[in-house]
Design a protein around this motif. Structure first.
Motif, PDB file in Angstrom:
ATOM      1  N   ASP A 143      -7.751  -9.135   4.999  1.00  0.00           N
ATOM      2  CA  ASP A 143      -9.193  -9.286   5.130  1.00  0.00           C
ATOM      3  C   ASP A 143      -9.946  -8.465   4.086  1.00  0.00           C
ATOM      4  OD1 ASP A 143      -8.642 -10.865   7.285  1.00  0.00           O
ATOM      5  OD2 ASP A 143      -8.959  -9.270   8.764  1.00  0.00           O
ATOM      6  N   SER A 144      -9.345  -7.348   3.662  1.00  0.00           N
ATOM      7  CA  SER A 144     -10.000  -6.478   2.683  1.00  0.00           C
ATOM      8  C   SER A 144      -9.763  -6.930   1.253  1.00  0.00           C
ATOM      9  CB  SER A 144      -9.506  -5.035   2.852  1.00  0.00           C
ATOM     10  OG  SER A 144      -8.118  -4.948   2.590  1.00  0.00           O
ATOM     11  N   MET A 145      -8.966  -7.970   1.050  1.00  0.00           N
ATOM     12  CA  MET A 145      -8.620  -8.492  -0.280  1.00  0.00           C
ATOM     13  C   MET A 145      -7.779  -7.502  -1.086  1.00  0.00           C
ATOM     14  SD  MET A 145     -10.060 -11.498  -0.228  1.00  0.00           S
ATOM     15  CE  MET A 145     -10.118 -12.029  -1.923  1.00  0.00           C
ATOM     16  N   THR A 146      -7.286  -6.456  -0.462  1.00  0.00           N
ATOM     17  CA  THR A 146      -6.377  -5.494  -1.090  1.00  0.00           C
ATOM     18  C   THR A 146      -5.272  -5.164  -0.084  1.00  0.00           C
ATOM     19  OG1 THR A 146      -7.628  -3.560  -0.338  1.00  0.00           O
ATOM     20  CG2 THR A 146      -8.235  -4.506  -2.481  1.00  0.00           C
ATOM     21  N   MET A 147      -4.270  -4.412  -0.534  1.00  0.00           N
ATOM     22  CA  MET A 147      -3.204  -3.995   0.372  1.00  0.00           C
ATOM     23  C   MET A 147      -3.684  -2.981   1.396  1.00  0.00           C
ATOM     24  SD  MET A 147       0.460  -3.806  -1.586  1.00  0.00           S
ATOM     25  CE  MET A 147       1.235  -3.411  -0.017  1.00  0.00           C
ATOM     26  N   PHE A 148      -4.753  -2.255   1.037  1.00  0.00           N
ATOM     27  CA  PHE A 148      -5.291  -1.303   1.999  1.00  0.00           C
ATOM     28  C   PHE A 148      -5.884  -2.049   3.194  1.00  0.00           C
ATOM     29  CE2 PHE A 148      -8.846   1.222   3.672  1.00  0.00           C
ATOM     30  CZ  PHE A 148      -8.165   2.371   4.039  1.00  0.00           C
ATOM     31  N   ASP A 149      -5.772  -1.459   4.364  1.00  0.00           N
ATOM     32  CA  ASP A 149      -6.236  -2.046   5.615  1.00  0.00           C
ATOM     33  C   ASP A 149      -5.524  -3.369   5.904  1.00  0.00           C
ATOM     34  OD1 ASP A 149      -7.648  -2.098   7.965  1.00  0.00           O
ATOM     35  OD2 ASP A 149      -9.375  -3.146   7.109  1.00  0.00           O
ATOM     36  N   SER A 150      -4.210  -3.397   5.654  1.00  0.00           N
ATOM     37  CA  SER A 150      -3.398  -4.576   5.965  1.00  0.00           C
ATOM     38  C   SER A 150      -2.027  -4.117   6.446  1.00  0.00           C
ATOM     39  CB  SER A 150      -3.245  -5.482   4.733  1.00  0.00           C
ATOM     40  OG  SER A 150      -2.441  -4.855   3.756  1.00  0.00           O
ATOM     41  N   TYR A 151      -1.356  -5.023   7.148  1.00  0.00           N
ATOM     42  CA  TYR A 151      -0.004  -4.714   7.601  1.00  0.00           C
ATOM     43  C   TYR A 151       0.968  -4.581   6.436  1.00  0.00           C
ATOM     44  CZ  TYR A 151      -1.850  -6.299  12.103  1.00  0.00           C
ATOM     45  OH  TYR A 151      -2.611  -6.453  13.244  1.00  0.00           O
ATOM     46  N   TRP A 152       0.667  -5.266   5.330  1.00  0.00           N
ATOM     47  CA  TRP A 152       1.576  -5.249   4.184  1.00  0.00           C
ATOM     48  C   TRP A 152       1.786  -3.829   3.653  1.00  0.00           C
ATOM     49  CZ3 TRP A 152       3.912  -9.799   3.493  1.00  0.00           C
ATOM     50  CH2 TRP A 152       3.259 -10.942   3.948  1.00  0.00           C
ATOM     51  N   ALA A 153       0.750  -3.030   3.660  1.00  0.00           N
ATOM     52  CA  ALA A 153       0.866  -1.665   3.146  1.00  0.00           C
ATOM     53  C   ALA A 153       1.827  -0.845   4.006  1.00  0.00           C
ATOM     54  CB  ALA A 153      -0.517  -1.008   3.097  1.00  0.00           C
ATOM     55  N   VAL A 154       1.677  -0.937   5.323  1.00  0.00           N
ATOM     56  CA  VAL A 154       2.540  -0.163   6.219  1.00  0.00           C
ATOM     57  C   VAL A 154       3.979  -0.650   6.130  1.00  0.00           C
ATOM     58  CG1 VAL A 154       2.863   0.607   8.590  1.00  0.00           C
ATOM     59  CG2 VAL A 154       0.563   0.202   7.729  1.00  0.00           C
ATOM     60  N   VAL A 155       4.180  -1.970   6.093  1.00  0.00           N
ATOM     61  CA  VAL A 155       5.533  -2.515   5.999  1.00  0.00           C
ATOM     62  C   VAL A 155       6.194  -2.092   4.695  1.00  0.00           C
ATOM     63  CG1 VAL A 155       6.871  -4.648   5.847  1.00  0.00           C
ATOM     64  CG2 VAL A 155       5.020  -4.463   7.509  1.00  0.00           C
ATOM     65  N   ALA A 156       5.444  -2.143   3.585  1.00  0.00           N
ATOM     66  CA  ALA A 156       6.008  -1.762   2.293  1.00  0.00           C
ATOM     67  C   ALA A 156       6.431  -0.298   2.281  1.00  0.00           C
ATOM     68  CB  ALA A 156       4.991  -2.034   1.188  1.00  0.00           C
ATOM     69  N   VAL A 157       5.617   0.576   2.837  1.00  0.00           N
ATOM     70  CA  VAL A 157       5.963   2.004   2.869  1.00  0.00           C
ATOM     71  C   VAL A 157       7.176   2.240   3.765  1.00  0.00           C
ATOM     72  CG1 VAL A 157       5.141   4.273   3.572  1.00  0.00           C
ATOM     73  CG2 VAL A 157       3.639   2.759   2.311  1.00  0.00           C
ATOM     74  N   GLN A 158       7.229   1.584   4.908  1.00  0.00           N
ATOM     75  CA  GLN A 158       8.370   1.753   5.795  1.00  0.00           C
ATOM     76  C   GLN A 158       9.666   1.315   5.110  1.00  0.00           C
ATOM     77  OE1 GLN A 158       8.362   3.336   8.484  1.00  0.00           O
ATOM     78  NE2 GLN A 158       6.398   3.164   9.511  1.00  0.00           N
ATOM     79  N   ILE A 159       9.622   0.186   4.426  1.00  0.00           N
ATOM     80  CA  ILE A 159      10.811  -0.298   3.728  1.00  0.00           C
ATOM     81  C   ILE A 159      11.209   0.666   2.618  1.00  0.00           C
ATOM     82  CG2 ILE A 159      11.701  -2.136   2.254  1.00  0.00           C
ATOM     83  CD1 ILE A 159       9.960  -4.087   3.839  1.00  0.00           C
ATOM     84  N   GLY A 160      10.230   1.133   1.854  1.00  0.00           N
ATOM     85  CA  GLY A 160      10.532   2.022   0.747  1.00  0.00           C
ATOM     86  C   GLY A 160      11.179   3.320   1.179  1.00  0.00           C
ATOM     87  N   PHE A 161      10.721   3.890   2.276  1.00  0.00           N
ATOM     88  CA  PHE A 161      11.248   5.181   2.702  1.00  0.00           C
ATOM     89  C   PHE A 161      12.542   5.061   3.506  1.00  0.00           C
ATOM     90  CE2 PHE A 161       7.104   7.031   1.681  1.00  0.00           C
ATOM     91  CZ  PHE A 161       7.511   8.227   1.116  1.00  0.00           C
ATOM     92  N   GLN A 162      12.783   3.936   4.156  1.00  0.00           N
ATOM     93  CA  GLN A 162      13.995   3.789   4.956  1.00  0.00           C
ATOM     94  C   GLN A 162      15.142   3.158   4.188  1.00  0.00           C
ATOM     95  OE1 GLN A 162      13.994   5.265   7.751  1.00  0.00           O
ATOM     96  NE2 GLN A 162      11.790   5.564   7.951  1.00  0.00           N
ATOM     97  N   LEU A 163      14.864   2.603   3.014  1.00  0.00           N
ATOM     98  CA  LEU A 163      15.894   1.877   2.273  1.00  0.00           C
ATOM     99  C   LEU A 163      17.018   2.796   1.813  1.00  0.00           C
ATOM    100  CD1 LEU A 163      16.506  -0.980   1.279  1.00  0.00           C
ATOM    101  CD2 LEU A 163      15.330  -0.421  -0.853  1.00  0.00           C
ATOM    102  N   GLY A 164      16.680   3.992   1.327  1.00  0.00           N
ATOM    103  CA  GLY A 164      17.706   4.885   0.805  1.00  0.00           C
ATOM    104  C   GLY A 164      18.722   5.294   1.853  1.00  0.00           C
ATOM    105  N   PHE A 165      18.256   5.629   3.046  1.00  0.00           N
ATOM    106  CA  PHE A 165      19.172   6.028   4.117  1.00  0.00           C
ATOM    107  C   PHE A 165      20.101   4.883   4.488  1.00  0.00           C
ATOM    108  CE2 PHE A 165      19.982   6.127   8.724  1.00  0.00           C
ATOM    109  CZ  PHE A 165      20.751   7.273   8.799  1.00  0.00           C
TER     110      PHE A 165
END
Length: 308
Positions: A162-184
């Motif tokens: 809705d904000s036309m950016t990654m901020f204030d969207s589920y995509w931002a949270v999902v991307a961060v979760q994937i990035g930080f959990q991938l290494g483990f």
């Protein structure tokens, strides 16, 4: 011509009997170990049991007699009130939108990278594994501000945000979760895949199997216990996370389930028994996931324990 009979094999000697004193010491040792494990288990379960106990009692009763007093009245009213007053249905859906794609994408990418590092014997695989592992050593709070700036500058179409950016969207949270959990996940799966017999892949290569077949149809089914254990842990971590959603989501209707507990806190007064009921409801999905995957989870934790 005579055939000599093979000499008879001497009978195995019976094991010497275990002295009574040794049996008593072994029994006392087992009792001590079980008592220690029960004490540790109760120490970990005590906060949960106290929350369940408090959620069944009225706040007036606990404020007058204390939380460790005998109950006068028990009911499930707080659970109904916590579920309706906090709007948990909406927050449960938000959490599943974040956690389910996050877990699936993390396990898929991690298994693919682990396969390339551990099974294909690619050049620089050890260095790549060290880089993925080193990513877990970076404190997450350090990059909150850079990620906040970056996500505000990454455009997305309206149907994605809705904000036309990654901020204030589920995509931002999902991307961060994937990035930080991938290494483990890469670290765990790569070490597990190294224990698989190499002859299985060699036989598949002889039969003409390509890289994708070796990964998807041969290696991945053998990693089911490890994937189940990691999936349980990853879902629990993503489900309980509140930091990233609080930073990258400004719309209250998109926040995950952990934020629903804030709706149960009053400005001047907080009913902690009601808050305990809400906490128990929030914890139930992770308990259900663990019970469903319990057999695979325990098998994944004990992999390799019997190898010398």
């Amino acid at each position: 011509m005579t055939v000599e009979a093979a000499p008879a094999r001497p009978a195995a000697r019976p094991a010497p009997p275990v002295p009574a004193a040794a049996r008593r010491r072994n029994r006392a040792g087992r009792i001590g170990v079980h008592a220690f494990l029960m004490a540790v288990s109760l120490a970990f379960l005590a906060p949960l049991l106290l929350a369940v106990y408090a959620s069944l009692r009225p706040y007036d009763e606990t404020s007058e007699h204390g939380y460790f007093s005998l109950p006068r009245h028990l009911s499930l009213d707080y659970y109904r009130q916590a579920f309706t007053d906090s709007g948990m249905t909406k927050y449960f859906v938000n959490t599943l939108i974040i956690a389910i794609p996050g877990v699936l994408v993390t396990l898929f990418l991690a298994s693919f990278v682990a396969f390339a590092v551990a099974r294909l014997r690619m050049r620089g695989g050890l260095v790549l594994l060290m880089l993925f592992t080193a990513g877990n050593l970076l404190p997450q709070q350090v990059i909150v501000t850079p990620l906040y700036v970056v996500f505000n500058r990454i455009p997305l179409p309206y149907w994605m945000s809705d904000s036309m950016t990654m901020f204030d969207s589920y995509w931002a949270v999902v991307a961060v979760q994937i990035g930080f959990q991938l290494g483990f996940c890469v670290f765990v799966l790569a070490n597990f895949m190294r224990t698989l017999p190499q002859e299985i892949l060699e036989a598949a290569i002889v039969d003409g199997a390509g890289v994708w077949t070796q990964y998807w149809r041969i290696t991945l089914p053998l990693c089911r216990p490890a994937l189940a254990a990691l999936g349980t842990l990853q879902f629990t971590w993503m489900y309980n996370d509140f930091l990233w959603a609080l930073v990258f989501i400004s719309d209250g209707d998109k926040l995950p389930i952990t934020s629903a507990l804030n709706n149960l806190r009053g400005q001047f007064f907080t009913d902690y028994n009601l808050l305990a009921a809400g906490s128990v409801i929030v914890a139930l999905p992770t308990l259900v996931v663990f019970l469903l995957l319990q057999r695979h989870f325990i098998a994944g934790l004990t992999l390799g324990s019997g190898k010398g």
